[in-house]
Motif scaffolding. Structure first.
Motif, short mmCIF file in Angstrom:
data_model
loop_
_atom_site.label_atom_id
_atom_site.label_comp_id
_atom_site.label_asym_id
_atom_site.label_seq_id
_atom_site.Cartn_x
_atom_site.Cartn_y
_atom_site.Cartn_z
N ILE A 1 0.84 -1.21 0.00
CA ILE A 1 0.00 0.00 0.00
C ILE A 1 0.86 1.25 0.00
O ILE A 1 0.61 2.22 -0.73
N VAL A 2 1.92 1.25 0.85
CA VAL A 2 2.79 2.43 0.91
C VAL A 2 3.50 2.65 -0.42
O VAL A 2 3.59 3.78 -0.92
N LEU A 3 4.01 1.57 -1.03
CA LEU A 3 4.67 1.71 -2.33
C LEU A 3 3.70 2.21 -3.38
O LEU A 3 4.08 2.99 -4.26
N ALA A 4 2.44 1.78 -3.31
CA ALA A 4 1.44 2.25 -4.27
C ALA A 4 1.17 3.75 -4.10
O ALA A 4 0.75 4.42 -5.05
N HIS A 5 1.42 4.28 -2.91
CA HIS A 5 1.24 5.71 -2.67
C HIS A 5 2.49 6.50 -3.06
O HIS A 5 2.51 7.73 -2.90
#
Length: 607
Positions: free
Chosen positions: A573-577
């Protein structure tokens, strides 16, 4: 002569066999009779105990109800009733009060039971109002006994119970005598059947022996043998049919040669790989598709061992050589680093009188199928992990409501509101996890909106407040003054925080603390951290902690409900942000997880 001719026919012999079968059927009827008689005696014995218990419960109802007012006289009079009217050989009758204490027992040797509590299961059910309570027991002398318990009701109130345990020794003694008579009859019938069987076998085996001799000659390839016809009876007709079969078999062998050529053509061009081996496991046949899967020419492996070709371990080799139907999933790699995931099905080839003469291995390329199955398993695991936290929160608040918070309207309203919020979040989690499963393929969109970081962290603390209170863990939220809002998908970042806080709670001992903080970081980023005072993570595991399904201590993680997916989901999720995530930990000193998010442009500051 007519009667002699009749008895030479198969029909007459079958009639005699059926007569014997009828005799055996009569024995089966005898077994049924004995079983029915046993059931009837047992049923009558049980019904008698039930009726006695029911009558005694009626007589004892008034006396037990008034025992507290009139003293021991009622108990003594009830004891006289039990002794005089309900005395049974080999049985003990107990009258118990509403708490299960023994007031009266008909067995004088058990007089010391009076005043003690009878903890039998049937008694407990009777005191709970159940009227049909009975069971079989076997005492220390290996004697079967029947136990019956009835509640004593007075004006709809349970005031005690009646407990009867009676020996079934006489009943089973009677059944033993009946069984002995029945067994004697069976032995006599078996003896008679054996004598008749010898006689019948002699009359049947002679023509069969002749047929066996000629069948052996045909099996050896001599199709010129003709079976002599002994008459016009059934055996004679069978001899004629055998001669006809010999002729057709000769024709069938010719057809079989043609079919063999067709089968070879089909085997060569089928989509699955096929390998045939001899009894020693050496390859004797392999089709074109098997050679393509293994990356070799089919002629190169002739005579090679299938275990070496497929790379089987000793245990796997032992499994398929035992002659059973076995399916294995193997990974085959060869030139150009090509790799296949294949399902190999080993089917033994059996030949009568010779046992296993070889094995057929069917190779199916299931590479794509296994990839899809792995994706499905990962998705299911993610869903299970992500739904656990809101369910735990809902369970905690519902337990609090059940424990008394429901009587406090303001507190109850607050708890119900939290439960409603968590239920709604679970629905969103399911949708978001479906979206998360597409992150790896870059097919999901992130719904970024400016979000107040302080409010977001306080919401997380509030969601876990009750669980932290139960574990005696302190929580703290620290946000840098004047911090701008974060540009993120609020629900997905909530998932990240929930995973991090949930992990921190699992591995933080009572009396510890969990701190959540936020501050600006270089590169127009916002750094959010979750720090605990838990048991920490060994340094050797830090590099792999974000891998999917990786656990530092598998036994500990499973006992605490972990699946090894929480941190990997947070990372995705963090990488997608467009952010990063890192972890710092010292064994025994605690853990700090920090991740970054982009800051919103000109969206105000946190309050």
């Amino acid at each position: 002569m007519k009667w002699i001719s009749f008895f030479r026919t198969i029909q007459a012999k079958l009639i005699i066999i059926y007569v014997l079968l009828i005799l055996i059927a009569m024995q089966l009827i005898g077994v049924y009779f004995v079983s029915a008689m046993k059931n009837s005696l047992t049923r009558n014995f049980t019904q008698d105990l039930q009726e006695r218990a029911e009558l005694l419960s009626v007589l004892a109802a008034e006396k037990l109800e008034s025992t507290a007012d009139t003293g021991e006289n009622n108990v003594e009079s009830l004891g006289a009733i039990v002794t005089n009217l309900f005395n049974m050989d080999g049985a003990e009758i107990q009258v118990l009060d509403a708490s299960g204490k023994v007031l009266i027992t008909s067995n004088q040797s058990h007089a010391d039971y009076v005043g003690r509590k009878n903890t039998q299961t049937v008694v407990s059910r009777a005191l709970q109002g159940s009227k049909d309570n009975e069971e079989y027991v076997i005492d220390e002398d290996n004697i079967r006994k029947k136990v019956v318990a009835k509640p004593v009701l007075n004006k709809g109130k349970i005031v005690g119970a009646v407990y009867i345990v009676a020996s079934m020794k006489e009943l089973y003694t009677t059944m033993g005598r009946v069984n002995n008579i029945f067994i004697s009859g069976i032995l006599l019938a078996l003896g008679l059947t054996a004598v008749l069987g010898v006689i019948l076998a002699h009359t049947i085996t002679h023509p069969i022996k002749e047929m066996t001799k000629h069948a052996t000659a045909v099996a050896e390839g001599n199709f010129d043998q003709k079976m002599p016809v002994f008459g016009n009876d059934e055996i004679g007709q069978l001899s004629e049919a055998f001669n006809y079969m010999t002729t057709r078999l000769r024709e069938a062998l010719l057809v079989n040669e043609e079919e063999k050529e067709k089968l070879a053509s089909i085997l060569t061009n089928m989509s699955d790989g096929v390998i045939a081996t001899d009894e020693a496991g050496r390859i004797i046949l392999m089709n074109r598709r098997a050679g393509a899967i293994l990356g070799v020419d089919e002629d190169e492996l002739s005579g090679s061992g299938i275990a070496e070709v497929l790379g089987l371990s000793e245990e796997q080799t032992q499994t398929f050589t035992e002659g059973t139907y076995v399916t294995m999933l193997l990974q085959i790699g060869h030139e150009a680093e090509l790799s296949y995931m294949i399902r190999v099905t080993f089917t033994p080839i059996h030949r009568r009188e010779f046992g296993i003469t070889g094995t057929i291995a069917v190779l199916q390329d299931v590479t794509e199928q296994e990839k899809l199955e792995a994706s499905r398993r990962e998705f299911v695991a993610n869903v299970s992990h992500e739904l656990r936290t809101p369910l735990t929160t809902i369970k905690s608040y519902t337990e609090a409501l059940d424990d008394g918070a429901l009587d406090d309207p303001p507190l109850a309203s607050r708890f119900v509101g939290v439960i409603q919020n968590e239920t709604g979040r679970m629905i969103r989690l399911v949708t978001d996890l479906l979206h998360l499963s597409r992150l790896d393929n870059k097919e999901a969109l992130i719904r970024k909106q400016p979000s107040d970081v302080l409010e977001m962290l306080e919401d997380v603390a509030d969601r876990f407040a009750f669980q932290m209170q139960q574990k005696d863990i302190r929580s703290e939220v620290k946000v840098e003054a004047g911090l701008r809002k974060a540009l993120c998908d609020r629900d997905q970042i909530d998932q990240v925080l929930d995973n991090l806080v949930s992990n921190a709670m699992k591995y933080t001992q009572p009396g510890g603390s969990i701190a959540m903080g936020a501050a600006e970081a270089p590169g127009n980023l916002l750094a959010i951290s979750v720090q605990d005072t838990g048991i920490g993570i060994p340094k050797k595991d830090l590099d792999r902690i974000f891998e999917r399904f990786y656990r530092v201590d598998k036994a500990r993680s499973r006992s605490m409900g972990g699946t090894g997916l929480g941190l990997s989901i947070a990372r995705e999720i963090v990488l997608a942000h467009g952010g990063t995530i890192s972890i710092q930990s010292e064994l025994g000193q605690g853990t700090k997880v920090t991740f970054t998010l982009p800051l919103a442009e000109d969206e105000g500051v946190a309050t």
